[in-house]
Design a protein around this motif. Sequence first.
Motif, PDB file in Angstrom:
ATOM      1  N   LEU A   1       0.752  -1.371   0.025  1.00  0.00           N
ATOM      2  CA  LEU A   1       0.070  -0.012  -0.106  1.00  0.00           C
ATOM      3  C   LEU A   1       0.765   1.270   0.056  1.00  0.00           C
ATOM      4  O   LEU A   1       0.684   2.272  -0.640  1.00  0.00           O
ATOM      5  N   VAL A   2       1.966   1.295   0.626  1.00  0.00           N
ATOM      6  CA  VAL A   2       2.914   2.269   0.692  1.00  0.00           C
ATOM      7  C   VAL A   2       3.474   2.652  -0.565  1.00  0.00           C
ATOM      8  O   VAL A   2       3.275   3.780  -1.108  1.00  0.00           O
ATOM      9  N   GLY A   3       3.875   1.379  -1.323  1.00  0.00           N
ATOM     10  CA  GLY A   3       4.143   1.610  -2.812  1.00  0.00           C
ATOM     11  C   GLY A   3       3.120   2.240  -3.698  1.00  0.00           C
ATOM     12  O   GLY A   3       3.596   3.008  -4.569  1.00  0.00           O
ATOM     13  N   LEU A   4       1.958   1.738  -3.433  1.00  0.00           N
ATOM     14  CA  LEU A   4       0.757   2.169  -4.326  1.00  0.00           C
ATOM     15  C   LEU A   4       0.339   3.810  -4.005  1.00  0.00           C
ATOM     16  O   LEU A   4      -0.010   4.552  -4.568  1.00  0.00           O
ATOM     17  N   ALA A   5       1.065   4.206  -2.776  1.00  0.00           N
ATOM     18  CA  ALA A   5       0.717   5.590  -2.435  1.00  0.00           C
ATOM     19  C   ALA A   5       1.898   6.725  -2.894  1.00  0.00           C
ATOM     20  O   ALA A   5       1.550   7.815  -2.924  1.00  0.00           O
TER      21      ALA A   5
ATOM     22  N   PRO B   1       0.557   8.982  -6.081  1.00  0.00           N
ATOM     23  CA  PRO B   1      -0.248  10.037  -5.521  1.00  0.00           C
ATOM     24  C   PRO B   1       0.628  11.022  -4.946  1.00  0.00           C
ATOM     25  O   PRO B   1       0.397  12.251  -4.833  1.00  0.00           O
ATOM     26  N   ALA B   2       1.412  10.710  -3.622  1.00  0.00           N
ATOM     27  CA  ALA B   2       2.122  11.466  -2.980  1.00  0.00           C
ATOM     28  C   ALA B   2       2.885  12.670  -3.698  1.00  0.00           C
ATOM     29  O   ALA B   2       3.111  13.607  -3.517  1.00  0.00           O
ATOM     30  N   ALA B   3       3.681  11.929  -4.712  1.00  0.00           N
ATOM     31  CA  ALA B   3       4.502  12.678  -5.456  1.00  0.00           C
ATOM     32  C   ALA B   3       3.839  13.917  -6.251  1.00  0.00           C
ATOM     33  O   ALA B   3       4.370  15.020  -6.353  1.00  0.00           O
ATOM     34  N   ARG B   4       2.548  13.626  -6.752  1.00  0.00           N
ATOM     35  CA  ARG B   4       1.897  14.551  -7.567  1.00  0.00           C
ATOM     36  C   ARG B   4       1.231  15.357  -6.422  1.00  0.00           C
ATOM     37  O   ARG B   4       1.387  16.816  -6.832  1.00  0.00           O
TER      38      ARG B   4
ATOM     39  N   VAL C   1       9.270   9.241  -6.489  1.00  0.00           N
ATOM     40  CA  VAL C   1       8.813   8.052  -7.432  1.00  0.00           C
ATOM     41  C   VAL C   1      10.158   7.055  -7.429  1.00  0.00           C
ATOM     42  O   VAL C   1       9.849   6.134  -7.619  1.00  0.00           O
ATOM     43  N   ARG C   2      11.267   7.364  -7.256  1.00  0.00           N
ATOM     44  CA  ARG C   2      12.445   6.585  -7.239  1.00  0.00           C
ATOM     45  C   ARG C   2      12.487   5.717  -6.240  1.00  0.00           C
ATOM     46  O   ARG C   2      12.982   4.596  -6.351  1.00  0.00           O
TER      47      ARG C   2
ATOM     48  N   ALA D   1      -9.037   3.890  -1.800  1.00  0.00           N
ATOM     49  CA  ALA D   1      -8.815   5.521  -1.667  1.00  0.00           C
ATOM     50  C   ALA D   1      -7.619   5.588  -2.761  1.00  0.00           C
ATOM     51  O   ALA D   1      -7.947   6.645  -3.668  1.00  0.00           O
ATOM     52  N   LEU D   2      -6.661   4.690  -2.795  1.00  0.00           N
ATOM     53  CA  LEU D   2      -5.471   5.107  -3.687  1.00  0.00           C
ATOM     54  C   LEU D   2      -6.122   4.863  -5.169  1.00  0.00           C
ATOM     55  O   LEU D   2      -5.579   5.353  -6.030  1.00  0.00           O
ATOM     56  N   MET D   3      -7.111   3.734  -5.301  1.00  0.00           N
ATOM     57  CA  MET D   3      -7.280   3.677  -6.758  1.00  0.00           C
ATOM     58  C   MET D   3      -8.270   4.616  -7.201  1.00  0.00           C
ATOM     59  O   MET D   3      -8.301   5.193  -8.287  1.00  0.00           O
ATOM     60  N   ALA D   4      -9.066   5.270  -6.254  1.00  0.00           N
ATOM     61  CA  ALA D   4     -10.019   6.322  -6.627  1.00  0.00           C
ATOM     62  C   ALA D   4      -9.060   7.460  -7.186  1.00  0.00           C
ATOM     63  O   ALA D   4      -9.578   8.218  -7.933  1.00  0.00           O
TER      64      ALA D   4
END
Lengths: 306, 209
Positions: free
Chosen positions: B63-67, B70-73, B81-82, B192-195
């Motif tokens: 989940l952290v990886g998927l976040a 969004p966090a970078a943007r 993203v690295r 939420a991350l997918m939304a």
Amino acid sequence: MLIRHAPDLTDNDVTDHGLYLKRRTLMAGLAGVGLAGAAAGQAQAGLSFTKGFSTPEKPTSKEDITTYNNFYEFGVDKGDPAEKSGRFKPRPWTVRIDGACEAPRTVGIEDLIGANKLEERIYRMRCVEGWSMVIPWVGFPLKDLLASVKPTSKAKFVAFETVMRPSEMPGQAWNTLDWPYREGLRIDEAMHPLTLMAVGLYGDVLPNQNGAPLRLVVPWKYGFKGIKSIVRISLVEKLPATSWNKLAPREYGFYSNVNPAVDHPRWSQATERRIGEFRRRETLPFNGYGEWVADLYRGMDLKRFY
Amino acid sequence: MTNPPRKKRPSKARDNLVYALVWLACFAPLVWLAWRGVMGELGANPIEKLVRELGVWGLRLLLVGLAITPAARIFKQPRLVRFRRTVGLFAFAYILLHLVSYVGVDLFFDWNQLWKDILKRPFITLGMLGFLLLIPLAVTSTNGWVIRMGRAAWSRLHRLVYLIVPLGVVHYYLLVKADHRPPIIYGAVFGALMAWRVWEGRRTQRAPT
């Protein structure tokens, strides 16, 4: 029915019997001057008992028995009952015994302990989750308690109920189960000499996390049948509703006898891990008590009545 | 003629420091778990505790990886993203250890029992499927594989994680007896991350080019 005593445990008394008796006398004295309620909350007084029917297996450590518990009234983690039961007050305490009987009564916990001959019984306990322990309970047969209220012929089942105290039991704030917790037995199961009302553990008063002050122990059934902190025992005509069965009827049957041949729908019941051991071991039918209890279920399809 | 003012690039030293912190944070749960294991602080049923903790940390790191994107943007920190690869590979490592501890310690290499579990227990079936799908992602995580496959094909493959995470959540949900709050929370975070991805996708499509 003849209950055999495991021979290698009879001469195993490690605590002086006179000492237990003296502690009991002290407790009784306090009760006499009306201090029992105040004193017993703190007291870890020993109980006076004789050695009863026991497995010769080595008991699980007291630490494991008192820190690894399923008692959802205090929370769903195994450590919650030990950590969050400090505010729970198991004394003073009364139990109501009523329903299909001639002499319904309400009895205080100290009277109950005083009126019954206590025995230590070391039983295996198999949890429906696939682990097991060996637990030295102190208690008396449920049948003695039931006999005292003179059940009528309408008493076909026994229904049990746990206390409802959200202020002392933080887990009751969440509707994980439909509180109060309820359990039940068929009358012949309840009258079986192995069925125990436990009031102590490892020679001492039952700790809060193990179901103080009074709990049911049915060693051939999965652990959740052993309802804790009981306030009501009713003799009834119809099969009573039970908590886990209401939550998931396909997963937890009314009988819930330990049976390696009938899997839980989501996991196998063929093996178990004995707490303190590394390798899993085979689970025994009726948790190894079939010799004494299998007759209760003769002719029943145990795959259907799980 | 003067150059427009350039944004100052973070220094190499700071880069390395942040990288070390991410790496330590990913490693910490494993060290903590091993320490408690050695000290006998995993409770009365340490094997079950170990298997569960490894699985839950694997799910958390996925989940952290998927976040990260969004966090970078959202925080306008594109260099975050690295860390996707590091976090993703750590998630894989935790899930691999989760599986190894289940097969090797809990079942003690009882392959017959394992096979029965995979066939009969939906939660094991789903968990195993999720793990199998993770393998190609771990294997193709290197720069070499991105070049070999081409950026577009590589991205398509790595979208498998959108399937793997819900498999993990359902795997968790199915083994819980009564308190479904934890798996539901992880499921909600995934939702939420997918939304955000759906919303961000629409927004960037509408934006004038």
